[in-house]
Each structure stands twice: as structure tokens, then as C-alpha cells.
Write a protein that holds these residues in place. Sequence first.
Motif, PDB file in Angstrom:
ATOM      1  N   TYR A 176      50.441 -31.606  13.708  1.00  0.00           N
ATOM      2  CA  TYR A 176      49.499 -30.931  13.087  1.00  0.00           C
ATOM      3  C   TYR A 176      49.708 -29.272  13.328  1.00  0.00           C
ATOM      4  O   TYR A 176      50.199 -28.940  14.183  1.00  0.00           O
ATOM      5  CB  TYR A 176      48.129 -31.153  13.516  1.00  0.00           C
ATOM      6  CG  TYR A 176      47.655 -32.690  13.182  1.00  0.00           C
ATOM      7  CD1 TYR A 176      46.612 -32.900  12.029  1.00  0.00           C
ATOM      8  CD2 TYR A 176      47.980 -33.653  13.796  1.00  0.00           C
ATOM      9  CE1 TYR A 176      46.423 -34.114  11.520  1.00  0.00           C
ATOM     10  CE2 TYR A 176      47.631 -35.061  13.441  1.00  0.00           C
ATOM     11  CZ  TYR A 176      46.651 -35.331  12.239  1.00  0.00           C
ATOM     12  OH  TYR A 176      46.369 -36.381  11.862  1.00  0.00           O
ATOM     13  N   THR A 177      49.186 -28.628  12.029  1.00  0.00           N
ATOM     14  CA  THR A 177      49.354 -27.177  12.346  1.00  0.00           C
ATOM     15  C   THR A 177      47.843 -26.753  12.703  1.00  0.00           C
ATOM     16  O   THR A 177      46.862 -27.011  12.462  1.00  0.00           O
ATOM     17  CB  THR A 177      49.543 -26.245  11.133  1.00  0.00           C
ATOM     18  OG1 THR A 177      50.949 -26.969  10.671  1.00  0.00           O
ATOM     19  CG2 THR A 177      49.522 -24.969  11.270  1.00  0.00           C
ATOM     20  N   GLU A 178      47.738 -25.869  13.755  1.00  0.00           N
ATOM     21  CA  GLU A 178      46.343 -25.352  14.298  1.00  0.00           C
ATOM     22  C   GLU A 178      45.916 -24.189  13.584  1.00  0.00           C
ATOM     23  O   GLU A 178      46.921 -23.484  13.017  1.00  0.00           O
ATOM     24  CB  GLU A 178      46.542 -25.024  15.855  1.00  0.00           C
ATOM     25  CG  GLU A 178      45.204 -24.548  16.538  1.00  0.00           C
ATOM     26  CD  GLU A 178      45.447 -24.007  17.951  1.00  0.00           C
ATOM     27  OE1 GLU A 178      44.367 -23.759  18.489  1.00  0.00           O
ATOM     28  OE2 GLU A 178      46.523 -24.090  18.553  1.00  0.00           O
ATOM     29  N   VAL A 179      44.605 -24.372  13.315  1.00  0.00           N
ATOM     30  CA  VAL A 179      44.069 -23.238  12.407  1.00  0.00           C
ATOM     31  C   VAL A 179      42.767 -23.072  13.109  1.00  0.00           C
ATOM     32  O   VAL A 179      42.020 -23.632  13.790  1.00  0.00           O
ATOM     33  CB  VAL A 179      43.605 -23.995  11.005  1.00  0.00           C
ATOM     34  CG1 VAL A 179      42.757 -22.825  10.266  1.00  0.00           C
ATOM     35  CG2 VAL A 179      44.841 -24.344  10.150  1.00  0.00           C
ATOM     36  N   ASN A 180      42.516 -21.472  12.996  1.00  0.00           N
ATOM     37  CA  ASN A 180      41.478 -20.954  13.586  1.00  0.00           C
ATOM     38  C   ASN A 180      40.450 -20.600  12.504  1.00  0.00           C
ATOM     39  O   ASN A 180      40.474 -19.436  12.059  1.00  0.00           O
ATOM     40  CB  ASN A 180      41.649 -19.623  14.542  1.00  0.00           C
ATOM     41  CG  ASN A 180      40.416 -19.283  15.162  1.00  0.00           C
ATOM     42  OD1 ASN A 180      39.383 -19.788  15.237  1.00  0.00           O
ATOM     43  ND2 ASN A 180      40.669 -18.177  16.098  1.00  0.00           N
TER      44      ASN A 180
END
Length: 431
Positions: A196-200
Motif C-alpha cells: 500500500y502507498t501511504e497517503v496523508n
Amino acid sequence: MLDVKWIRENPDAFVAGLEKRYFEPAPAEILNQILTLDSQRRETIQQLQDLQARRNAVSKDIGKAKKDKNEAEAQRLMDEVAGLKETIQKGEEDERAQDQALRDLLAGIPNMPADDVPVGPDEAANVELRKVGDVPSFEFAPKQHFEIGEALGLMDFETAAKLSGSRFVVLKGRLARLERALSQFMLDLHTDQHGYTEVNPPLLVRDDTMFGTAQLPKFEEDQFPAGDGYWLIPTAEVPLTNLAREDIADEASLPMRVTAGTPCFRAEAGAAGRDTRGMIRQHQFTKVELVSVTTPEQSTEEHERMTQCAETVLQKLGLPYRVIVLSTGDMGFSAQKTYDIEVWLPGQDMYREISSCSVCGDFQARRMNARYRPKDSKQARLVHTLNGSGVAVGRALIAVLENYQEADGSVRVPEVLQPYMGGLTKIEAPA
């Protein structure tokens, strides 16, 4: 949102799907309303097409009449065009009103359940799929999390009530760090090992963003409005899923997998009298969310994968849990199928939900106009969306406190969290 063309072509399946969901008012009545509005809208569209064709033809005749110096005929034709213009404008207004009325009706109708979802009106019809881990035994009566936290002097509901009212908590010292450690552990696991790609993402979103994932309009009372057309997010599912909104992705970029650890805000309008003590059901809580955007062919397998990713969190924390598939009457509005993961809480002597993983098909995608372009086609198709908790951080904190409690009131720190706690192995009351 469901496809009106599909409803028109599959009326029996539509009614059967709503009946399985125990939807009210009567599904047959809803079907009739949809088909009536759809028929009126399509009739208006056909009339507009006919009127436009007539206006185009008359416009050509005007030129011919003028060329023939037949001014009377030219004037008559121009008067007809003027009348057609007014009729077309009125028809376009009618079409917009009919289209909006149809969209408003469809916006309040839930997704169709998958064929393998157990049919039943409520949680009593849910089906347990598996149990993982051994329920711990204690040589003392295990306490609930709030008893443990308050005795440690690190969980303060009284001060939180002064600050914000009921259903809030102030965590202090090592419990505050433990919650942060849980969130960081989950994000590291999902990004480093699960792809998964972390997103803020933003915590404030607009109406159409909430509409895209079906929080609005039906569940408005469960949300916290922030003024000026903004809403506090009830879950990171909302901004993460809307990353695909009004976009056409390349098939090669799918599945898109994103994760975020955020505060979440819920009014809990329907939870009066439920879980009033402790951290089980709060207005503000932290959650690590998983979202996938896939092709239709990928979504079923992705649902299983996402659920396994959430289960891995509990396995690494050494927490016993079970996985259940929700019945048609218990699953969420947007879901085709939902797996709930329930963690064992010794203080309550029962399993409680800590994650919910759902596949939504193209239901949210249609609301968001989220599409992809297949590699062998120029025609864009709607994506499928999935969401799941990976997992609820506050409830994971509860589970750690209750499963790792000691007779003296201290709490052992799970081995996988110790690096995030500066090597701490036990949480004890401050000296």
C-alpha cells in the motif's frame, strides 16, 4: 449508486436484491418510481431530439426561402424557430429536473448484495468463517480497558468530558505513545509488506466528496458538518477512495492500493445508550484505513487479500480474533459483501469488531465517475472500489490492554510494538 439501465433491464433482480436487504419502503414501489421517472426522462430526451432535428431542418428552409426571396415564408419559418427555441429550453429544464429527481431517488438505494452473502435481517444471521488464536486465560478476573487505563492514571474520561463532552478521552504518557505506536506499526506493515502507498489526506472534505462514497445524503445525521460546505471525515475511506474521482486510470496502474492513518469523526447518532463507558464508541478516534481501486475482474480476489492484510495486524500483535461474513441486513449501504474481523476482549468476555472489509463493485465509482481504460479498448469502464480498516487503532489499544493485562494492573507491551515504544516491555502506573 446503481445503474438505472441495469434496473430497467433486470427489474426482478433489483427487487429481489432489495428484499434480501430488508429495504423499506416496498422494493416494488421503489422500482415503479424509478421506472416512471426514467420513462419520463427518456421521453423528454426523445422529444428534445425531435425538436432539435425540426429546428435544424427549419433553419435550412429559412435559407432556401430567403434565397427564393420568399420573405413571408422566411418570416413564418423564423417565427417557428423562435417557438421551437422556447420549447427546447423548457424541455431542457424539464430534463434536468427529471434527471435530478431520478438521481436523488437512486442515491438513497443501497448496493445489491453478492450472491454468496447470507440472507438475514440483522447480525444474528452473520456467519462465522474462522477463529484465529487462543483466547487467553487469567488467574484473576480480567478488567475492561477503561478500568485498566484509569487505574494506570493514563486514561482520563472526566477531563475529556470537561473539554468536549461525552464519548471523548484524554490519553496520557505511555498510553498516548502506545496508540501512536500502534498506528505507526500498522502503516509500516501495510506499506512495507502489503504494497500500500501511504497517503496523508485532508480531514475536511466537501459535499460531493462525501456523496461519492455514499456518506451523503442518506447518512447526514451521522456526520460532523464543519461549516462552509465542509465535513469532518468519518473515515479515511472518504478522501482515499475519492482520489480516483472524475479520473480515467490506465488498466496497468490497477489495482491502486492506498492507506492512511487519520483521526475520524462520527456523530454516533444512532448509538444512544450503547458503549457509553470507555473507548469502544467515540466521536473522535484513530483508524488506519485500506482502500483499493481495481478492475471488475480483480475485485473479488482483492477483497480476500485486503482482509488477510487486516488479519495480519492482529496476528503480529498476538490478539485472538474471528472473521465473519455479514448478512444482507447487517452490511453497510455501499457494500456488496463485507467481512468483519472481531477481536477478543477478555474484559467484556466477547468478540468485538475491529475491522470491516467491504467490496463495493462499481457502486461508489458511479457516484464519483471513477473509470479506467482497458488496455485493449478505447471505451472507459467504471472501476471497482474496496475499503477496510487496517485496523481501528483505538480498538486495537483496547484489545492490547485487555489481552496483555497483568494481575498487578500493569500491561505487557506486545513484542512487535516494543521498538516503537523505545524498548519498553511493560506499562506501569507512574511512580
